[in-house]
Design a protein around this motif. Structure first.
Motif, PDB file in Angstrom:
ATOM      1  N   GLU A  41       0.849  -1.187   0.000  1.00  0.00           N
ATOM      2  CA  GLU A  41       0.000   0.000   0.000  1.00  0.00           C
ATOM      3  C   GLU A  41       0.885   1.238   0.000  1.00  0.00           C
ATOM      4  N   ILE A  42       0.534   2.216  -0.851  1.00  0.00           N
ATOM      5  CA  ILE A  42       1.280   3.470  -0.881  1.00  0.00           C
ATOM      6  C   ILE A  42       0.411   4.550  -0.250  1.00  0.00           C
ATOM      7  N   ALA A  43       0.903   5.775  -0.213  1.00  0.00           N
ATOM      8  CA  ALA A  43       0.168   6.872   0.432  1.00  0.00           C
ATOM      9  C   ALA A  43      -1.199   7.076  -0.213  1.00  0.00           C
ATOM     10  N   ASP A  44      -2.194   7.388   0.619  1.00  0.00           N
ATOM     11  CA  ASP A  44      -3.527   7.694   0.095  1.00  0.00           C
ATOM     12  C   ASP A  44      -3.442   8.859  -0.885  1.00  0.00           C
ATOM     13  N   SER A  45      -4.286   8.826  -1.889  1.00  0.00           N
ATOM     14  CA  SER A  45      -4.333   9.937  -2.839  1.00  0.00           C
ATOM     15  C   SER A  45      -4.948  11.154  -2.152  1.00  0.00           C
ATOM     16  N   PRO A  46      -4.659  12.336  -2.660  1.00  0.00           N
ATOM     17  CA  PRO A  46      -5.199  13.548  -2.022  1.00  0.00           C
ATOM     18  C   PRO A  46      -6.719  13.644  -2.080  1.00  0.00           C
ATOM     19  N   PHE A  47      -7.328  13.092  -3.145  1.00  0.00           N
ATOM     20  CA  PHE A  47      -8.766  13.235  -3.325  1.00  0.00           C
ATOM     21  C   PHE A  47      -9.411  11.904  -3.683  1.00  0.00           C
ATOM     22  N   ILE A  48     -10.698  11.805  -3.477  1.00  0.00           N
ATOM     23  CA  ILE A  48     -11.486  10.644  -3.873  1.00  0.00           C
ATOM     24  C   ILE A  48     -11.818  10.785  -5.358  1.00  0.00           C
ATOM     25  N   GLY A  49     -11.884   9.685  -6.081  1.00  0.00           N
ATOM     26  CA  GLY A  49     -12.353   9.706  -7.460  1.00  0.00           C
ATOM     27  C   GLY A  49     -11.364  10.225  -8.481  1.00  0.00           C
ATOM     28  N   SER A  50     -10.078  10.156  -8.171  1.00  0.00           N
ATOM     29  CA  SER A  50      -9.064  10.539  -9.151  1.00  0.00           C
ATOM     30  C   SER A  50      -8.860   9.387 -10.123  1.00  0.00           C
ATOM     31  N   SER A  51      -8.423   9.705 -11.335  1.00  0.00           N
ATOM     32  CA  SER A  51      -8.128   8.673 -12.327  1.00  0.00           C
ATOM     33  C   SER A  51      -6.629   8.461 -12.413  1.00  0.00           C
ATOM     34  N   LEU A  52      -6.228   7.201 -12.423  1.00  0.00           N
ATOM     35  CA  LEU A  52      -4.819   6.824 -12.462  1.00  0.00           C
ATOM     36  C   LEU A  52      -4.381   6.614 -13.908  1.00  0.00           C
ATOM     37  N   LEU A  53      -3.278   7.256 -14.288  1.00  0.00           N
ATOM     38  CA  LEU A  53      -2.736   7.082 -15.632  1.00  0.00           C
ATOM     39  C   LEU A  53      -2.168   5.677 -15.765  1.00  0.00           C
ATOM     40  N   PRO A  54      -2.675   4.885 -16.710  1.00  0.00           N
ATOM     41  CA  PRO A  54      -2.154   3.518 -16.871  1.00  0.00           C
ATOM     42  C   PRO A  54      -0.787   3.518 -17.560  1.00  0.00           C
ATOM     43  N   ASN A  55      -0.018   2.481 -17.281  1.00  0.00           N
ATOM     44  CA  ASN A  55       1.251   2.222 -17.962  1.00  0.00           C
ATOM     45  C   ASN A  55       2.296   3.320 -17.794  1.00  0.00           C
ATOM     46  N   SER A  56       2.307   3.977 -16.657  1.00  0.00           N
ATOM     47  CA  SER A  56       3.331   4.993 -16.442  1.00  0.00           C
ATOM     48  C   SER A  56       4.339   4.482 -15.414  1.00  0.00           C
ATOM     49  N   LYS A  57       5.566   5.019 -15.475  1.00  0.00           N
ATOM     50  CA  LYS A  57       6.615   4.587 -14.553  1.00  0.00           C
ATOM     51  C   LYS A  57       6.279   4.980 -13.117  1.00  0.00           C
ATOM     52  N   LEU A  58       5.688   6.143 -12.957  1.00  0.00           N
ATOM     53  CA  LEU A  58       5.246   6.605 -11.640  1.00  0.00           C
ATOM     54  C   LEU A  58       3.744   6.846 -11.703  1.00  0.00           C
ATOM     55  N   PRO A  59       3.049   6.638 -10.594  1.00  0.00           N
ATOM     56  CA  PRO A  59       1.606   6.908 -10.600  1.00  0.00           C
ATOM     57  C   PRO A  59       1.323   8.394 -10.820  1.00  0.00           C
ATOM     58  N   VAL A  60       0.400   8.685 -11.716  1.00  0.00           N
ATOM     59  CA  VAL A  60      -0.048  10.050 -11.981  1.00  0.00           C
ATOM     60  C   VAL A  60      -1.565  10.041 -11.853  1.00  0.00           C
ATOM     61  N   LEU A  61      -2.100  10.957 -11.038  1.00  0.00           N
ATOM     62  CA  LEU A  61      -3.543  11.059 -10.814  1.00  0.00           C
ATOM     63  C   LEU A  61      -4.099  12.320 -11.457  1.00  0.00           C
ATOM     64  N   PHE A  62      -5.317  12.215 -11.979  1.00  0.00           N
ATOM     65  CA  PHE A  62      -5.984  13.340 -12.619  1.00  0.00           C
ATOM     66  C   PHE A  62      -7.338  13.565 -11.968  1.00  0.00           C
ATOM     67  N   GLY A  63      -7.651  14.840 -11.635  1.00  0.00           N
ATOM     68  CA  GLY A  63      -8.961  15.192 -11.101  1.00  0.00           C
ATOM     69  C   GLY A  63      -9.244  14.572  -9.744  1.00  0.00           C
ATOM     70  N   GLY A  64     -10.528  14.511  -9.415  1.00  0.00           N
ATOM     71  CA  GLY A  64     -10.969  13.966  -8.136  1.00  0.00           C
ATOM     72  C   GLY A  64     -11.953  14.913  -7.483  1.00  0.00           C
ATOM     73  N   LYS A  65     -12.337  14.577  -6.270  1.00  0.00           N
ATOM     74  CA  LYS A  65     -13.209  15.487  -5.518  1.00  0.00           C
ATOM     75  C   LYS A  65     -12.822  15.456  -4.054  1.00  0.00           C
TER      76      LYS A  65
END
Length: 131
Positions: A41-65
């Motif tokens: 398990e890694i750190a919780d994302s800052p927001f609920i409902g973010s979309s994770l960029l697939p196939n990237s070397k590092l996790p990248v999140l977009f949007g959320g609420k």
């Protein structure tokens, strides 16, 4: 990396990683004698409902609420050495669950997303990612 929720806490801010070496070992061991894989398990994302960029070397999140009525346009990158998410930019629309599709190693297509009141956006954008 994979995103998901914690049913007991009613949260979708949880993310996990499976080291590539574990995946390789599991594939190489075709006799089904390999040990069960363990997700970290890694750190919780800052927001609920973010979309994770697939196939990237590092996790990248977009949007959320951040609340029922407050959508976000933030883009966050996870730093595994610091074990934290860092804001690096914004998409054009405040929304949660936008569709995120990698075009190549430094371009991402972002479209749609939930903007509230049972409504989705039809906006699209092409983002060029920098190192």
């Amino acid at each position: 990396y994979i995103g998901g929720g914690d049913a007991a806490k009613k949260s979708t801010k949880k993310y996990w990683r499976l080291p590539w070496s574990t995946v390789q070992q599991s594939v190489q061991s075709r006799d089904n004698t390999s040990s069960p894989v363990t997700w970290e398990e890694i750190a919780d994302s800052p927001f609920i409902g973010s979309s994770l960029l697939p196939n990237s070397k590092l996790p990248v999140l977009f949007g959320g609420k951040e609340s029922e009525y407050k959508r976000r346009s933030d883009i966050f990158v996870y730093d595994p050495t610091q074990k934290r998410w860092t804001a690096v930019g914004n998409i054009s629309t405040e929304c949660n669950y936008p569709n995120v599709v990698p075009i190549n190693s430094n371009a991402v297509f972002v479209c749609g997303g939930f903007i509230g009141n049972n409504c989705c956006t039809n906006k699209t954008e092409l983002l060029v990612l920098c190192n």
